[in-house]
Design a protein around this motif. Structure first.
Motif: not given
Lengths: 179, 179
Positions: B50, B52-54, B56-58, B60-61, B85, B88-89
Motif C-alpha cells: 500500500q 508503495i502504491g501511495l 507511486i500515486s504521489k 505521478n501527481e 488511472g 483520473f490523470e
C-alpha cells in the motif's frame, strides 16, 4: 454550508433524481449541502448530441469548482474498476484541493476483482489477455484513486441488486467526514 | 522545452520502458520532452504494498504538475472505457490548466462499444444488466473525457495484437499539437 459534490455512476440509474434526493437528504442530516451532477438547469434546445455532452461536461466541472468536498461512489462499474467519469472527477477535484472521500458497495479488493473478472478468459493468471499486468498494491482500485483519498474508503457488502442504490456506505462516508 | 505527461495503460505492458522510450523519442522529434509515469526514481525499500502504491500515486501527481500538456492513451482498457488511472490523470491535469490531448487505437465510438460489450449479456438493449443507461452523445468515451480535450481525439484502427503498442495515433497526436 459546506458543499459536497456527489460523484458516481448514479446518474445512469433508471431514476437518478431519486438517489440524488436521498443523498442530499443524508448530506443535510449531517450539516452538508449535497450537489448532484444534474443539478444545473441546462438548455439543450437546438444542440447536437455532442454539444449536449460537452455542455454537461462543462457544467459538472463548474459544479465541482463550487464544492469543498467530493464523495465518490467508486463501486465497480461495467468492469473491475469504478466509472471513468467518476475517476476523472476525483482527479479534477483533487487537483483543485478538494477533500476526496469515497465508498464502494463491493467488498473485494482490486486484485481480487481483476483476477475474478479476467479468469473468465485466462484462469489463474495475473496478466490479462493482452499480457498486461494487474496492479497489486492491496488497494480498492487503481492506485491513483486510492492515493487521492482524504480518508479511509468505506466498503460495504450489499445484495447484488442493491449494488448501485444502497446508501449505507454513503451515509457512513458522510458521517466519517464529520470526524 | 515543453513537457508532455504520457498518460495511459502503457505502464501495464510487459516492457513499459520500451514504449516509454519510443514515445519520448517521438516527442523529441517534434520538440517536446516526454515524461513517463515511471520516470521518478523511487525508493520502495521497507515499504508495504500500500505504501508503495501511495508513493507511486504521489509521484505521478508531482510529475503531472511539472508538465504543460498531457497526451493520454484512451484506448479502451479492460472494459468499454479507458483505463481509470488515465481518466483520473486527465481530470487532474485539466483542473491544473494543462492542455489535454488523447488518442485511441479502437475506432468504434462509446455507444457502439457499450452495445457490443454488453450484448454479451443482454442483446439489443441500451441498458445494462443493472438497468443502467448508456451515454449516447456521439463521443469517444464518457463525456467528462471528451469534454476535457484541447483538440480532436486521434482515432486509429490497428490490428488487435497492436492495440496497446501501436504508436501511429500517438505520433499523429503529437504532430497535431504543433498545429
Amino acid at each position: 454550508m459546506i458543499r459536497i459534490y456527489l460523484a458516481g455512476p448514479d446518474v445512469f440509474l433508471p431514476d437518478p433524481l431519486k438517489v440524488a434526493q436521498e443523498k442530499k437528504d443524508i448530506c443535510l442530516k449531517y450539516g452538508f449541502e449535497g450537489i448532484f451532477p444534474l443539478d444545473n438547469q441546462l438548455n439543450f434546445k437546438g444542440l447536437s448530441k455532442q454539444q449536449i455532452g460537452l455542455l454537461i461536461s462543462k457544467s459538472n466541472e463548474d459544479l465541482i469548482k463550487t464544492c469543498q468536498i467530493i464523495v465518490a461512489n467508486i463501486t465497480p462499474f461495467r468492469g473491475p474498476s469504478l466509472d471513468v467519469g467518476t475517476a476523472f472527477e476525483i482527479g479534477y477535484g483533487r487537483a483543485l484541493g478538494l477533500s476526496i472521500y469515497a465508498y464502494s458497495n463491493v467488498a473485494e479488493n482490486f486484485i481480487t476483482r481483476n483476477r475474478k473478472y479476467f479468469n473468465l478468459i485466462f484462469p489463474k493468471t495475473d496478466r490479462d489477455v493482452n499480457n498486461m499486468s494487474f496492479e497489486n498494491f492491496d488497494m480498492i482500485d487503481n492506485l491513483m484513486i486510492d492515493g487521492a483519498m482524504s480518508g479511509k474508503i468505506i466498503i460495504t457488502s450489499v445484495p447484488e441488486n442493491e449494488k448501485y442504490t444502497n446508501l449505507v456506505g454513503f451515509e457512513e462516508c458522510i458521517k466519517n467526514i464529520c470526524g
